[in-house]
Design a protein around this motif. Structure first.
Motif, PDB file in Angstrom:
ATOM      1  N   THR A 165      39.706  29.680  49.986  1.00 40.66           N
ATOM      2  CA  THR A 165      40.765  30.239  51.349  1.00 40.66           C
ATOM      3  C   THR A 165      40.221  29.924  52.375  1.00 40.66           C
ATOM      4  OG1 THR A 165      38.842  31.569  52.150  1.00 40.66           O
ATOM      5  CG2 THR A 165      40.206  32.679  50.367  1.00 40.66           C
ATOM      6  N   LEU A 185      34.024  37.876  53.399  1.00 41.89           N
ATOM      7  CA  LEU A 185      34.061  37.939  51.822  1.00 41.89           C
ATOM      8  C   LEU A 185      32.509  38.232  51.329  1.00 41.89           C
ATOM      9  CD1 LEU A 185      36.195  35.471  53.462  1.00 41.89           C
ATOM     10  CD2 LEU A 185      36.690  34.731  50.785  1.00 41.89           C
ATOM     11  N   GLN A 211      30.665  38.286  47.308  1.00 41.79           N
ATOM     12  CA  GLN A 211      31.180  37.722  46.340  1.00 41.79           C
ATOM     13  C   GLN A 211      29.001  38.370  45.710  1.00 41.79           C
ATOM     14  OE1 GLN A 211      33.525  36.150  43.444  1.00 41.79           O
ATOM     15  NE2 GLN A 211      31.995  34.380  43.823  1.00 41.79           N
ATOM     16  N   HIS A 224      33.933  40.583  42.759  1.00 43.54           N
ATOM     17  CA  HIS A 224      34.198  40.434  44.676  1.00 43.54           C
ATOM     18  C   HIS A 224      35.052  41.748  45.533  1.00 43.54           C
ATOM     19  CE1 HIS A 224      37.363  37.262  43.343  1.00 43.54           C
ATOM     20  NE2 HIS A 224      38.123  38.704  43.396  1.00 43.54           N
ATOM     21  N   TYR A 235      36.729  41.070  49.074  1.00 44.06           N
ATOM     22  CA  TYR A 235      37.233  40.570  50.506  1.00 44.06           C
ATOM     23  C   TYR A 235      38.267  41.826  51.574  1.00 44.06           C
ATOM     24  CZ  TYR A 235      41.022  38.757  48.362  1.00 44.06           C
ATOM     25  OH  TYR A 235      42.024  37.767  46.962  1.00 44.06           O
ATOM     26  N   TRP A 258      45.470  30.446  51.220  1.00 40.60           N
ATOM     27  CA  TRP A 258      44.788  31.242  49.782  1.00 40.60           C
ATOM     28  C   TRP A 258      45.600  30.471  48.467  1.00 40.60           C
ATOM     29  CZ3 TRP A 258      47.337  33.632  45.939  1.00 40.60           C
ATOM     30  CH2 TRP A 258      48.657  33.940  46.228  1.00 40.60           C
TER      31      TRP A 258
END
Length: 328
Positions: free
Chosen positions: A46, A55, A57, A78, A80, A93
């Protein structure tokens, strides 16, 4: 306290299917969110152009602002979304399988849980990075006849581009490699100097190594290029980038060699020479130290893994696939 990717409520979004490279651009208002409880089988890159995104994860989180590249590796849960308090989040992205050579570039930006955040990319490079994403979006739509289509008009391409053919895929991946090299090579090292930035002369020396790793660089030749004494350059380079100029050169040569092994059929001896190694025996030894296999065996493993879905780390075993849907 660790932050789990499942903490933010959002409907689960399916992971992308295997075997594709997809490129898109979004500008989303507050409330936009994507949640994947088992992560994805592909890598997600991204690049934020405006606003802010958050974001997460595994137990690692990164907020992304304009001019920041955040990468999520495969196989980790993850989530976001538009960052709390942000009016929107505009970002490019890409879902794809990572090339082996990218691991060396991204590794210094690893925060944890296969989440990489490349920050402090100089503002003067932002247009070129964004332009590379626009070219990726155009190249991914190329059918292999005539010339590739031009980038769509500003501000935001409305459709997701899916690279169907081998030529379109390679062009798109080459564009992404340009983004990774530009962003990681130019980004300031965290904590470097009192202002947290890398001396421009050190950055230029590092850029020379990255741009032409096969050249006969020495500390003396690099110092002459940036108007420093060899001893001063060596001191600043090690202090601000965490390794000596010659160690950085060896790393750049190994990344270049890995790319040549993966992308060409050159004999190992020619790969060694093209990457700046005078002795193929020395090359094989240091390559094995870095990648765990001799060059021929590493190439065979990469060839055997081509087209398969994986979830390994960048630089050794990359995940594959892209997203065919409109929502990334």
């Amino acid at each position: 306290m660790p932050v789990d990717a499942e903490d933010l409520p959002a409907p689960a979004t399916p992971g992308p299917p295997a075997g594709l490279v997809t490129v898109g651009c979004l500008d989303e208002p507050p409330g936009y969110a994507v949640r994947r409880p088992v992560g994805a089988r592909s890598w997600l890159f991204t690049w934020t152009t405006a606003g802010r995104g958050l974001l997460r994860q595994g137990g690692t989180a990164a907020e992304a602002g304009a001019g920041e590249l955040v990468v999520l590796g495969p196989g980790v849960p993850h989530h976001y979304a538009v960052a709390p308090g942000a009016g929107h989040w505009a970002f490019w992205w890409v879902h794809c399988q990572a090339r082996a050579a990218w691991g060396g570039w991204l590794r210094p930006s690893l925060l944890g849980d296969r989440l990489y955040a490349v920050r402090r990319v100089p503002r003067e490079l932002w247009p070129r990075v964004t332009g590379a994403f626009r070219r990726m979006h155009a190249d991914a739509r190329w059918a292999g006849e005539a010339a590739p289509p031009g980038p769509e008009p500003e501000p935001v391409p409305a459709r997701v581009a899916v690279a169907q053919g081998a030529a379109a895929r390679e062009l798109a991946l080459s564009g992404l490699e340009e983004v990774i090299v530009l962003a990681t090579a130019a980004a300031a090292a965290p904590g470097a100097g009192a202002a947290g930035r890398v001396d421009p002369r050190v950055r230029r020396a590092a850029a020379l190594l990255a741009a032409d790793p096969g050249a006969a660089h020495t500390v003396e030749s690099l110092a002459a290029h940036v108007a420093l004494s060899p001893s001063r350059l060596a001191h600043l380079f090690a202090e601000q980038l965490g390794q000596s100029p010659m160690r950085a050169l060896r790393d750049a040569r190994l990344r270049h060699a890995a790319q040549l092994l993966e992308a060409t059929g050159l004999p190992v001896e020619r790969v060694a020479a093209a990457s700046g190694f005078a002795s193929p025996y020395h090359f094989s030894r240091v390559f094995r130290q870095r990648y765990g296999l001799p060059p021929r065996d590493w190439r065979a493993r990469r060839a055997g893994a081509a087209g398969e879905t994986g979830t390994g780390g960048a630089g050794e075993e990359a995940g594959s696939a892209g997203e065919a849907g409109g929502r990334e």
